[in-house]
Design a protein around this motif. Structure first.
Motif, PDB file in Angstrom:
ATOM      1  N   ALA A  80       8.206  15.232  -1.245  1.00 28.89           N
ATOM      2  CA  ALA A  80       7.230  14.135  -1.266  1.00 28.89           C
ATOM      3  C   ALA A  80       7.254  13.405   0.070  1.00 28.89           C
ATOM      4  O   ALA A  80       8.309  13.157   0.635  1.00 28.89           O
ATOM      5  CB  ALA A  80       7.547  13.164  -2.388  1.00 28.89           C
ATOM      6  N   LEU A  81       6.085  13.075   0.575  1.00 28.75           N
ATOM      7  CA  LEU A  81       5.973  12.308   1.817  1.00 28.75           C
ATOM      8  C   LEU A  81       5.116  11.077   1.545  1.00 28.75           C
ATOM      9  O   LEU A  81       3.931  11.050   1.854  1.00 28.75           O
ATOM     10  CB  LEU A  81       5.349  13.157   2.923  1.00 28.75           C
ATOM     11  CG  LEU A  81       6.196  14.301   3.456  1.00 28.75           C
ATOM     12  CD1 LEU A  81       5.410  15.153   4.431  1.00 28.75           C
ATOM     13  CD2 LEU A  81       7.441  13.764   4.134  1.00 28.75           C
ATOM     14  N   VAL A  82       5.728  10.081   0.944  1.00 25.48           N
ATOM     15  CA  VAL A  82       5.018   8.852   0.582  1.00 25.48           C
ATOM     16  C   VAL A  82       5.721   7.690   1.258  1.00 25.48           C
ATOM     17  O   VAL A  82       6.944   7.592   1.255  1.00 25.48           O
ATOM     18  CB  VAL A  82       4.997   8.664  -0.943  1.00 25.48           C
ATOM     19  CG1 VAL A  82       4.298   7.370  -1.321  1.00 25.48           C
ATOM     20  CG2 VAL A  82       4.328   9.858  -1.620  1.00 25.48           C
ATOM     21  N   GLU A 102       1.502  13.256  -6.321  1.00 24.10           N
ATOM     22  CA  GLU A 102       2.780  12.567  -6.534  1.00 24.10           C
ATOM     23  C   GLU A 102       2.573  11.226  -7.242  1.00 24.10           C
ATOM     24  O   GLU A 102       3.261  10.904  -8.210  1.00 24.10           O
ATOM     25  CB  GLU A 102       3.498  12.332  -5.200  1.00 24.10           C
ATOM     26  CG  GLU A 102       3.852  13.587  -4.445  1.00 24.10           C
ATOM     27  CD  GLU A 102       4.900  14.442  -5.149  1.00 24.10           C
ATOM     28  OE1 GLU A 102       5.686  13.900  -5.944  1.00 24.10           O
ATOM     29  OE2 GLU A 102       4.908  15.642  -4.897  1.00 24.10           O
ATOM     30  N   LEU A 103       1.648  10.427  -6.757  1.00 21.61           N
ATOM     31  CA  LEU A 103       1.463   9.078  -7.281  1.00 21.61           C
ATOM     32  C   LEU A 103       0.749   9.053  -8.627  1.00 21.61           C
ATOM     33  O   LEU A 103       0.879   8.087  -9.376  1.00 21.61           O
ATOM     34  CB  LEU A 103       0.698   8.230  -6.266  1.00 21.61           C
ATOM     35  CG  LEU A 103       1.426   8.008  -4.935  1.00 21.61           C
ATOM     36  CD1 LEU A 103       0.521   7.278  -3.944  1.00 21.61           C
ATOM     37  CD2 LEU A 103       2.714   7.244  -5.145  1.00 21.61           C
ATOM     38  N   ARG A 125       0.853  -1.186   0.000  1.00 23.77           N
ATOM     39  CA  ARG A 125       0.000   0.000   0.000  1.00 23.77           C
ATOM     40  C   ARG A 125       0.884   1.228   0.000  1.00 23.77           C
ATOM     41  O   ARG A 125       1.789   1.343   0.807  1.00 23.77           O
ATOM     42  CB  ARG A 125      -0.921  -0.008   1.222  1.00 23.77           C
ATOM     43  CG  ARG A 125      -1.841   1.197   1.275  1.00 23.77           C
ATOM     44  CD  ARG A 125      -3.026   0.982   2.189  1.00 23.77           C
ATOM     45  NE  ARG A 125      -3.876  -0.115   1.809  1.00 23.77           N
ATOM     46  CZ  ARG A 125      -4.806  -0.069   0.836  1.00 23.77           C
ATOM     47  NH1 ARG A 125      -4.969   1.028   0.144  1.00 23.77           N
ATOM     48  NH2 ARG A 125      -5.548  -1.110   0.582  1.00 23.77           N
ATOM     49  N   LEU A 126       0.615   2.134  -0.925  1.00 25.52           N
ATOM     50  CA  LEU A 126       1.315   3.405  -1.010  1.00 25.52           C
ATOM     51  C   LEU A 126       0.451   4.447  -0.323  1.00 25.52           C
ATOM     52  O   LEU A 126      -0.746   4.544  -0.601  1.00 25.52           O
ATOM     53  CB  LEU A 126       1.547   3.808  -2.465  1.00 25.52           C
ATOM     54  CG  LEU A 126       2.669   3.064  -3.193  1.00 25.52           C
ATOM     55  CD1 LEU A 126       2.246   1.681  -3.581  1.00 25.52           C
ATOM     56  CD2 LEU A 126       3.094   3.837  -4.399  1.00 25.52           C
ATOM     57  N   ILE A 127       1.051   5.215   0.567  1.00 28.78           N
ATOM     58  CA  ILE A 127       0.314   6.222   1.327  1.00 28.78           C
ATOM     59  C   ILE A 127       0.995   7.570   1.128  1.00 28.78           C
ATOM     60  O   ILE A 127       2.152   7.750   1.500  1.00 28.78           O
ATOM     61  CB  ILE A 127       0.267   5.876   2.824  1.00 28.78           C
ATOM     62  CG1 ILE A 127      -0.330   4.487   3.030  1.00 28.78           C
ATOM     63  CG2 ILE A 127      -0.523   6.928   3.600  1.00 28.78           C
ATOM     64  CD1 ILE A 127      -0.153   3.938   4.433  1.00 28.78           C
ATOM     65  N   ASP A 128       0.254   8.516   0.527  1.00 29.68           N
ATOM     66  CA  ASP A 128       0.738   9.882   0.373  1.00 29.68           C
ATOM     67  C   ASP A 128       0.312  10.635   1.630  1.00 29.68           C
ATOM     68  O   ASP A 128      -0.874  10.909   1.832  1.00 29.68           O
ATOM     69  CB  ASP A 128       0.150  10.525  -0.877  1.00 29.68           C
ATOM     70  CG  ASP A 128       0.712  11.909  -1.147  1.00 29.68           C
ATOM     71  OD1 ASP A 128       1.229  12.547  -0.202  1.00 29.68           O
ATOM     72  OD2 ASP A 128       0.626  12.357  -2.294  1.00 29.68           O
ATOM     73  N   LEU A 129       1.259  10.953   2.488  1.00 29.47           N
ATOM     74  CA  LEU A 129       0.947  11.574   3.767  1.00 29.47           C
ATOM     75  C   LEU A 129       0.500  13.025   3.629  1.00 29.47           C
ATOM     76  O   LEU A 129      -0.139  13.557   4.530  1.00 29.47           O
ATOM     77  CB  LEU A 129       2.149  11.469   4.704  1.00 29.47           C
ATOM     78  CG  LEU A 129       2.599  10.039   5.002  1.00 29.47           C
ATOM     79  CD1 LEU A 129       3.915  10.032   5.766  1.00 29.47           C
ATOM     80  CD2 LEU A 129       1.534   9.283   5.755  1.00 29.47           C
ATOM     81  N   GLY A 177      10.331   0.972  10.138  1.00 32.22           N
ATOM     82  CA  GLY A 177       8.947   0.739  10.522  1.00 32.22           C
ATOM     83  C   GLY A 177       8.012   0.628   9.335  1.00 32.22           C
ATOM     84  O   GLY A 177       6.855   0.278   9.478  1.00 32.22           O
ATOM     85  N   VAL A 178       8.491   0.944   8.143  1.00 35.36           N
ATOM     86  CA  VAL A 178       7.732   0.788   6.903  1.00 35.36           C
ATOM     87  C   VAL A 178       8.649   0.100   5.898  1.00 35.36           C
ATOM     88  O   VAL A 178       9.853   0.025   6.095  1.00 35.36           O
ATOM     89  CB  VAL A 178       7.241   2.150   6.349  1.00 35.36           C
ATOM     90  CG1 VAL A 178       6.263   2.807   7.293  1.00 35.36           C
ATOM     91  CG2 VAL A 178       8.396   3.075   6.053  1.00 35.36           C
ATOM     92  N   LEU A 179       8.067  -0.389   4.798  1.00 32.01           N
ATOM     93  CA  LEU A 179       8.918  -1.028   3.793  1.00 32.01           C
ATOM     94  C   LEU A 179       9.827  -0.007   3.124  1.00 32.01           C
ATOM     95  O   LEU A 179      11.022  -0.219   2.996  1.00 32.01           O
ATOM     96  CB  LEU A 179       8.062  -1.729   2.733  1.00 32.01           C
ATOM     97  CG  LEU A 179       7.251  -2.928   3.206  1.00 32.01           C
ATOM     98  CD1 LEU A 179       6.365  -3.450   2.083  1.00 32.01           C
ATOM     99  CD2 LEU A 179       8.162  -4.020   3.714  1.00 32.01           C
ATOM    100  N   TYR A 180       9.241   1.122   2.679  1.00 31.53           N
ATOM    101  CA  TYR A 180       9.998   2.163   2.001  1.00 31.53           C
ATOM    102  C   TYR A 180       9.484   3.539   2.403  1.00 31.53           C
ATOM    103  O   TYR A 180       8.300   3.705   2.704  1.00 31.53           O
ATOM    104  CB  TYR A 180       9.862   2.042   0.469  1.00 31.53           C
ATOM    105  CG  TYR A 180      10.518   0.831  -0.119  1.00 31.53           C
ATOM    106  CD1 TYR A 180      11.865   0.841  -0.427  1.00 31.53           C
ATOM    107  CD2 TYR A 180       9.788  -0.318  -0.386  1.00 31.53           C
ATOM    108  CE1 TYR A 180      12.481  -0.269  -0.988  1.00 31.53           C
ATOM    109  CE2 TYR A 180      10.392  -1.435  -0.936  1.00 31.53           C
ATOM    110  CZ  TYR A 180      11.736  -1.396  -1.237  1.00 31.53           C
ATOM    111  OH  TYR A 180      12.341  -2.498  -1.786  1.00 31.53           O
ATOM    112  N   GLU A 181      10.392   4.535   2.343  1.00 32.07           N
ATOM    113  CA  GLU A 181      10.053   5.939   2.549  1.00 32.07           C
ATOM    114  C   GLU A 181      10.585   6.719   1.364  1.00 32.07           C
ATOM    115  O   GLU A 181      11.679   6.452   0.874  1.00 32.07           O
ATOM    116  CB  GLU A 181      10.707   6.479   3.824  1.00 32.07           C
ATOM    117  CG  GLU A 181      10.212   5.831   5.087  1.00 32.07           C
ATOM    118  CD  GLU A 181      10.989   6.291   6.322  1.00 32.07           C
ATOM    119  OE1 GLU A 181      12.085   6.871   6.175  1.00 32.07           O
ATOM    120  OE2 GLU A 181      10.490   6.074   7.414  1.00 32.07           O
TER     121      GLU A 181
END
Length: 151
Positions: free
Chosen positions: A142-144, A98-99, A62-66, A131-135
């Motif tokens: 960008a804050l994803v 961004e996405l 899951r990609l999350i754009d903060l 704590g996440v897979l990728y930053e």
């Protein structure tokens, strides 16, 4: 004079005791873990082989754009190292500025994940996160994050 000799003798004895305590252990002597009061146990690979690797790739992410709050699922596994390949983004990714630019992705040899537009220009770059897979690390504003998807 006797007092000085006594102090110097005691100091010399203390230094010898400290030196003995700091010396390397004798060869072949198993000290175990003296702080925890347990012995060192070697690992049995047949037992630990059944434990899932912590770096295992999830089936979906899951990609999350903060910044925008958009969240979308990417089905399937992450790309293999090499050239760009189409990324199966969910329709909800269009809600993220961004996405919405992303159409391809690739893994690199140094552990980063790159996402590109339709022309192959890198629009986002990710590093393994804490704590996440990728930053996201590129672009700077960008804050994803990328996390394992739940179902």
């Amino acid at each position: 004079m006797n007092f000085t000799a006594t102090v110097l003798g005691t100091a010399a004895a203390a230094l010898l005791v400290i030196a003995k305590l700091q010396a390397a252990p004798e060869p072949g002597r198993d000290l175990g873990n003296s702080f925890a009061g347990t012995n060192v146990v070697s690992l049995d690979r047949t037992t630990t082989g059944s434990i899932r690797e912590t770096g295992a790739t999830p089936a979906a992410v899951r990609l999350i754009d903060l910044r925008s709050g958009a969240s979308c699922k990417v089905a399937g596994s992450q790309p293999a190292p090499g050239g760009f390949e189409p990324v199966p983004l969910g329709t909800d990714c269009a809600a993220s500025p961004e996405l919405s630019k992303v159409s391809q992705w690739r893994a690199t040899g140094d552990g980063t994940l790159e996402m590109a537009d339709a022309k192959g220009r890198t629009v986002m770059r990710f590093m393994p996160g804490d704590g996440v897979l990728y930053e996201s690390v590129y672009p700077r504003d960008a804050l994803v994050t990328i996390v394992p998807a739940r179902s």
